[in-house]
Enzyme design. Structure first.
Site, PDB file in Angstrom:
ATOM      1  NE  ARG A  50     -51.828 129.926  84.166  1.00 20.41           N
ATOM      2  CZ  ARG A  50     -50.862 129.320  84.877  1.00 20.41           C
ATOM      3  NH1 ARG A  50     -50.933 128.037  85.170  1.00 20.41           N
ATOM      4  NH2 ARG A  50     -49.825 130.024  85.321  1.00 20.41           N
ATOM      5  CE1 TYR A 103     -69.846 122.643  66.074  1.00 24.78           C
ATOM      6  CE2 TYR A 103     -68.036 122.121  67.559  1.00 24.78           C
ATOM      7  CZ  TYR A 103     -68.746 123.035  66.804  1.00 24.78           C
ATOM      8  OH  TYR A 103     -68.351 124.353  66.782  1.00 24.78           O
ATOM      9  CG  ASP A 176     -70.204 116.369  72.708  1.00 31.45           C
ATOM     10  OD1 ASP A 176     -71.111 116.811  73.438  1.00 31.45           O
ATOM     11  OD2 ASP A 176     -69.573 117.079  71.911  1.00 31.45           O
ATOM     12  CE  LYS A 201     -73.214 124.907  71.149  1.00 33.82           C
ATOM     13  NZ  LYS A 201     -71.780 124.904  71.458  1.00 33.82           N
TER      14      LYS A 201
END
Length: 386
Positions: A50, A103, A176, A201
């Site tokens: 982690r 978005y 973004d 994406k």
């Protein structure tokens, strides 16, 4: 070093000391924990996956390199990256100025989670006009949050001008960059402080991994983001890190084909009498075409358009397609198509959608890398059945 070279080699240089096998592809380090020789210090720099993992670290170096930045962090999703960013920088009572065309998942996160439950304030403005950004800034404004091009209307904003405005007011600029990808746009070089990506994406590009990224050259900010990522735990798995790293190696090639196909499809749609309007920055008819040429090196593979009639005609058209998969998401090698009002942006109230221009006749395409003549044939046969 050229973009293509960095995309292939950064983070994956053969290590003849630590890995004497000379791997040309970074191994997938599946171990959840790492043994040490000294009780007081991790032997190889890693202690728990982690907190840090060699495969994820290699990807993070690659992400920073392709954005021409210093630091990258890989997350379990784009929204996990956004959540960590907001929690790292904001507290109750702080204010964010955001592009009104965002978005739907980002808008939902802001309005229904951070505003309603945590008392962070958001103002949404049309960032195509930098003066509207300036007018919306308050004494407690901490972030200017932008998408460019936007999802789903392909609107642009001037990153350099807005960054100047924000920095004079003491605010950070977050961009973004998912729709453009680092191949066609690098916001940090234009003045932005943080770049956000859904690596799901274009960066991964094969519709087989969910992930996100934050990229910055601000070391102090990077340390805060990394600390909170570790504290909250929104990390990308080693296997997904491998998939995204592999995808990046062909990003330049894929983006060139996505753009080539998108230009051809946008031109076809613009000349079809059943189409009301086409939104693609690569068209000379796009109202911000000159800005796109100035701050981008290409126009990417996303476009949207409106069918004459309304939602009924849009639904009929979508149901008649064969090659285009009716699905959310974008940026994969296969062509995807969707209806924002009932799919990606359904969480935004109808009156808000209409206010920003997301009509019930709007359709969004993620143009893939298939033979473009086949794609146009599919669109044409579906339009003829309306």
């Amino acid at each position: 070093m050229g973009f293509d070279t960095k995309a292939v080699h950064t983070g994956e240089e053969p290590d003849f000391v630590g890995h004497p096998s000379g791997d040309v592809v970074v191994p997938i380090h599946l171990s959840s924990t790492f043994a040490r020789l000294d009780v007081n210090e991790p032997t190889g720099g890693y202690e728990y996956s982690r907190s840090g993992n060699p495969t994820r670290f290699a990807l993070e170096k690659k992400l920073a390199a392709i954005e021409n930045a210093k630091f990258g962090l890989a997350f379990s999703s784009g929204l996990a990256a956004e959540t960590t960013l907001v929690l790292s920088l904001l507290k109750a009572g702080d204010h964010v100025v955001a592009f009104d065309d965002l978005y739907g998942g980002t808008r939902r996160l802001f309005s229904q989670v951070f505003q309603e439950r945590f008392g962070i304030k958001f103002s949404y403005v049309d960032a195509r006009d930098p003066e509207l950004i300036s007018a919306a800034i308050q004494d407690n404004t901490r972030i200017i949050w932008l998408e460019t091009p936007t999802n789903p209307l392909l609107r642009l904003c001037d990153i350099s001008k807005i960054s100047d405005i924000a920095h004079k007011a003491g605010a950070l600029v977050v961009v973004d960059n998912t729709f453009a990808s680092p191949y066609f746009q690098q916001p940090i070089g234009l003045g932005a402080d943080v770049v956000v990506h859904s690596t799901t994406k274009y960066i991964n590009g094969h519709s087989d991994s969910i992930g996100g990224a934050l990229i910055t050259s601000n070391e102090e900010l990077f340390k805060a983001l990394r600390y909170n990522q570790n504290a909250a735990g929104a990390i990308l798995s080693p296997f997904d890190s491998f998939l995204v790293s592999r995808g990046i190696k062909t990003l330049a090639l894929r983006m060139e084909r996505h753009e080539k196909n998108a230009i051809a499809i946008a031109t076809y749609l613009e000349n079809n009498d059943k189409i009301e309007g086409v939104y693609y920055p690569g068209l000379a008819s796009h109202p911000q075409h000159d800005l796109a040429k100035r701050q981008m090196t290409g126009f990417s593979g996303m476009l949207s358009f409106e069918i004459k009639g309304g939602e009924r005609e849009a639904q009929k058209f979508l149901s008649n397609l064969h090659l285009f998969a009716l699905a959310e998401s974008l940026g994969g090698v296969e062509s995807l198509i969707e209806h924002p009002a009932t799919m990606t942006h359904a969480s935004i109230p109808p009156e808000e959608r209409r206010k920003i221009g997301v009509s019930d006749a709007l359709i969004r395409i993620s143009v893939g890398i298939e033979n473009v003549e086949d794609l146009i044939f599919d669109l044409d046969q579906a339009l003829k059945q309306i």
